[in-house]
Design an enzyme around this catalytic site. Structure first.
Site, PDB file in Angstrom:
ATOM      1  N   ASP A   1      16.439 114.502  52.245  1.00 41.15           N
ATOM      2  CA  ASP A   1      16.868 114.245  50.876  1.00 41.15           C
ATOM      3  C   ASP A   1      15.674 114.585  49.972  1.00 41.15           C
ATOM      4  O   ASP A   1      14.553 114.839  50.439  1.00 41.15           O
ATOM      5  CB  ASP A   1      17.339 112.796  50.701  1.00 41.15           C
ATOM      6  CG  ASP A   1      18.268 112.662  49.499  1.00 41.15           C
ATOM      7  OD1 ASP A   1      18.262 113.555  48.631  1.00 41.15           O
ATOM      8  OD2 ASP A   1      18.990 111.659  49.415  1.00 41.15           O
TER       9      ASP A   1
HETATM   10  C1  NOJ Z   1      19.148 112.951  45.947  1.00 38.65           C
HETATM   11  C2  NOJ Z   1      20.451 112.414  46.476  1.00 38.65           C
HETATM   12  O1  NOJ Z   1      20.200 111.248  47.238  1.00 38.65           O
HETATM   13  C3  NOJ Z   1      21.221 113.391  47.324  1.00 38.65           C
HETATM   14  O2  NOJ Z   1      22.484 112.851  47.610  1.00 38.65           O
HETATM   15  C4  NOJ Z   1      21.352 114.706  46.631  1.00 38.65           C
HETATM   16  O3  NOJ Z   1      22.087 115.601  47.427  1.00 38.65           O
HETATM   17  C5  NOJ Z   1      19.958 115.241  46.342  1.00 38.65           C
HETATM   18  N1  NOJ Z   1      19.241 114.316  45.483  1.00 38.65           N
HETATM   19  C6  NOJ Z   1      20.001 116.603  45.675  1.00 38.65           C
HETATM   20  O4  NOJ Z   1      20.474 116.498  44.400  1.00 38.65           O
END
Ligand code: NOJ
Length: 783
Positions: free
Chosen positions: A309
């Protein structure tokens, strides 16, 4: 680029990729030959798989270590006046092979430009992945996932994902960070909006449907998106509902509750998995070899790409399990995170670690192979542009067909929570010949909130607000609009106007809840009551409307809200979530009776914040709640029961259930069982019911939930019509994780219930005989 030039480039690229010469050391854990998508099991796909493997081998043999680490790096795009963009430094990174993927870069022109730099100007000409959060639509925005899950309709979930893929790919995206499948039982957690709610079975069915929708029949088709099962795992168990917090759960809960949707997604052929921000029992998911390798790879046989993430690798420093960047990078890649999103620790630290013999090159190669494999199955080596063009972009977005689908799915997602009688008739549907209607509340004209959080390339200007939908549906009615109160501050300045509107109109619609940005990432709330002065507004409006006048409350929100007063004191209560671009039209279809509501809650609604976490499939405890026993599991100041249970939802007709029958009252453990139930439309108009089947193991070797969903079907019936609905229960439906965490079916008695909610009362019993049947051995223990 002309087609001819494009074909020549593709041929050159593929030829360049197929050079021989990869060393044995580089042949580590390879993706196994598997269909390039679940539905693409043809001989052709095996050929394609082999070709993908050869491309990866050939490239690996020629890549420098820095180029390999570049492939493991995903860079975020910037955002400029014209939309997402990449600056000169980013372009240079692509040219120099320092980046394998972009994040949040979309738009035909800019994507083509970056891809051209990658495949024409970089040394190895490796195409880029373009990832984006295409969560509930790209430009045509569908209901937020939690709302769509209320449809209990896997066909609808697959359809909205398919359309999102068509539009996302038209804008250059080839990889979506969806579906999110975190089970969420604490409504304070803002990300509850992104998933399917509290139930692992429903979550699994919808996760698989969404994966199929995003990925389509063939991943190499130009309109297929590589899907991502996220967040792995137990992110939804965030302690106290506070985003990014620790998940305090054990292995049993992991296997029983949080992992099933991921396993369903893997079975559906999901191409990538994203690690979750939380730690579990001492290890952050990004550093958990147990989770990312022992379970995901070895137990679930996932052979796609694992992505971190956003800055999840770097955050290992904050978690306090790495003193320096190199250690954080080694822990994450060593655990199984193949690609790093946004932070660049792999790229900046691992070359030195590998050269010094402190990190195995084989693991780097394995991760690179996964990235290249994902690119190959998407067909990027044949057509790096995947037919993206400004013409396709203009043609495929927000089409009439997509909008029609959005309206249909939105209507199915609406849940009728209460519907009282006013002057002898149900308050809803409202008559279309009303002379006047007061539409009151801060969200009624909020089109931005209608498209909810994570709205891709969606625009508020495309969305039909509640007010607009009502105006269109009732052209001859005087609509009196009053905001009444802000969403989340305490002002009462608008109360007077709202009360006058309520007094003067024939009927009142209160549109209350949360703004679209009050759920989603980093949007946890300590209280899930109506924010600001909205409850006081509702009370003033109901008072002012007086008796005998319908006052219908419509909620807009991305989480369960504790709305006991509204449920008790308004004529009808409707859950409309954030329904997307067709929000107002779909809502008007339901409010004025053109569509009979059929949605069911995918998540329990508590009476008050203090009840969370609350969910139907809880364990019994040694002292089950008993009104006659003080020393039983309940509260002094509130009932223990929810405001609305999981699976609840009314229609404009009623349904009755009878004859829950099992194919045999006694079957051998491990054999399937056929269950049937009769359902009748006992009301006066046609309607659709979500028939739900629940199961409990009455006495097992370990404690079991009081009941769990094991099947559902949407059934449309005319007034008076009956249907026998059949379910087949597999051995897996009866299985539990025993004390050793083996997955087993134990002999014993089981109770079944069928009905229209998790409080279904029509029941039957079945006995499983014979010896315990082992379906799967114990997984490696958490470490
Ligand atoms: C953080 C989020 O937790 C995740 O779900 C997302 O895909 C990413 N950012 C990218 O935007």
């Amino acid at each position: 680029m002309t087609t001819r030039r494009h074909r020549m480039l593709a041929a050159t690229l593929v030829a360049a990729m197929l050079l021989p010469g990869v060393s044995d050391a580089q042949r580590t854990r390879r993706p196994r030959a598997r269909p390039a998508s679940r539905n693409d099991a043809s001989a052709d796909s095996v050929v394609l798989e082999r070709r993908a493997a050869r491309i990866a081998d050939s490239l690996l043999a020629r890549m420098t270590l820095d180029e390999k680490l570049g492939q493991l790096t995903q860079s975020p795009a910037g955002y400029g006046q014209t939309g997402p963009t990449v600056d000169a430094a980013g372009e240079k990174d692509v040219r120099e092979g320092r980046v394998g993927a972009f994040l949040s870069l979309y738009g035909a022109d800019v994507v083509r430009k970056m891809q051209r730099i990658a495949v024409e100007e970089s040394r190895l000409k490796i195409p880029l992945l373009f990832g984006y959060d295409v969560i509930h639509g790209m430009r045509t925005i569908f209901p937020v996932p939690l709302g769509e899950s209320a449809s209990f309709d896997s066909v609808a979930a697959a359809r909205s994902a398919r359309i999102a893929a068509i539009e996302g790919t038209a804008m250059g995206v080839n990889w979506t960070f969806a579906p999110m499948m975190d089970i969420a039982r604490d409504a304070r957690w803002g990300r509850i909006v992104e998933g399917s709610g509290e139930d692992p079975y429903l979550g699994g069915v919808l996760a698989a449907a969404r994966v199929r929708g995003f990925q389509g029949d063939r991943l190499r088709a130009p309109d297929a998106l590589l899907a991502t099962a996220k967040h792995f795992a137990a992110y939804g168990a965030a302690e106290a509902g506070r985003d990014y917090n620790v998940a305090s759960i054990g292995e049993r809960q992991m296997f029983e509750v949080y992992l099933p949707p991921f396993q369903a997604a893997v079975r559906a052929g999901v191409g990538s998995v994203m690690a979750s921000f939380n730690e579990i029992d001492g290890t952050p998911a990004h550093a958990s070899h147990w989770l990312l390798t022992d379970i995901l790879r070895d137990r679930f046989h996932f052979d796609g790409l694992v992505v971190s993430d956003w800055t999840g690798v770097w955050e290992l420093l904050n978690h306090g399990i790495a003193r320096d960047s190199a250690t954080a990078a080694k822990r994450a890649l060593g655990a199984g995170v193949d690609m790093e999103m946004s932070s660049t620790l792999y790229r900046s630290t691992l070359a030195a670690e590998v050269k010094a013999g402190r990190f195995p090159l084989a693991r780097v190669n394995e991760a690179v192979r996964r990235v290249l494999h994902a690119k190959a199955v998407l067909g990027l080596f044949e057509d790096p542009y995947r037919q993206i063009s400004p013409e396709r972009e203009a043609r495929d977005l927000l089409t009439a067909e997509h909008r029609a689908a959005a309206r249909e799915i939105a209507r199915e997602s609406i849940v009728l929570l209460t519907n009282r009688s006013v002057n002898g008739a149900p308050a809803l549907p409202l008559r279309k010949d009303l002379r006047s209607l007061a539409v009151i509340g801060p969200l009624a004209d909020d089109a931005q909130s209608a498209i909810g959080p994570w709205s891709g390339a969606g625009r508020a200007a495309d969305a039909i607000s509640t007010l607009e939908g009502i105006r269109k549906a009732l052209p001859n009615t005087r609509i009196i609009h009053a905001r009444g109160a802000p969403v989340d501050t305490e002002s009462t300045a608008g109360f007077g106007e709202a009360m006058r509107a309520a007094r003067d109109a024939d009927a009142v619609l209160l549109v209350l809840g949360e703004r679209g940005d009050m759920t989603g990432e980093a949007s946890s709330r300590a209280s899930i009551e109506l924010p600001g002065s909205q409850l006081a507004l509702a009370q003033a409006v109901v008072r002012s409307a007086g008796p005998g006048k319908p006052v219908v409350a419509v909620l807009m929100n991305g989480r369960p809200l504790a709305v006991q007063w509204l449920a008790d004191s308004t004529s009808a209560l409707v859950e409309s979530w954030f329904l997307g671009v067709e929000h107002g039209n779909a809502l008007a279809d339901v409010l004025f009776g053109d569509f009979a509501p059929s949605g069911k809650l995918p998540v329990t609604f508590p009476r008050a914040t203090g009840q969370v976490p609350i969910y139907y499939a809880h364990k019994q405890t040694g002292r089950p709640a008993d009104p006659n026993n003080h020393y039983s599991s309940k509260y002094l100041d509130l009932p223990w029961t929810p405001l609305f249970p999981f699976g609840h939802g009314l229609s404009y007709t009623t349904f009755s259930y009878a004859n829950l029958l099992v194919s045999s009252g006694s079957v051998r453990a491990g054999d399937p069982l056929v269950v049937s139930v009769g359902v009748t439309n006992s009301g006066k108009r046609a309607g659709t019911e979500v028939v739900q089947l629940y199961l409990r193991h009455d006495a097992a070797s370990v404690t079991r939930p009081v009941r769990e969903l094991h099947g559902f079907q949407r059934v449309t019936l005319r007034p008076g019509e009956s249907r026998t609905v059949r379910f087949v229960l597999d051995p897996g439906d009866f299985a539990l994780y025993d004390l050793d965490l083996r997955r087993v079916v134990e002999p014993g008695t089981y109770t079944l219930w069928a009905g229209g909610s998790s409080e279904a009362t029509v029941s039957a019993e079945v006995t499983l005989t014979g010896a315990t049947k082992v379906l799967a051995p114990a997984p490696p223990r958490m470490r």
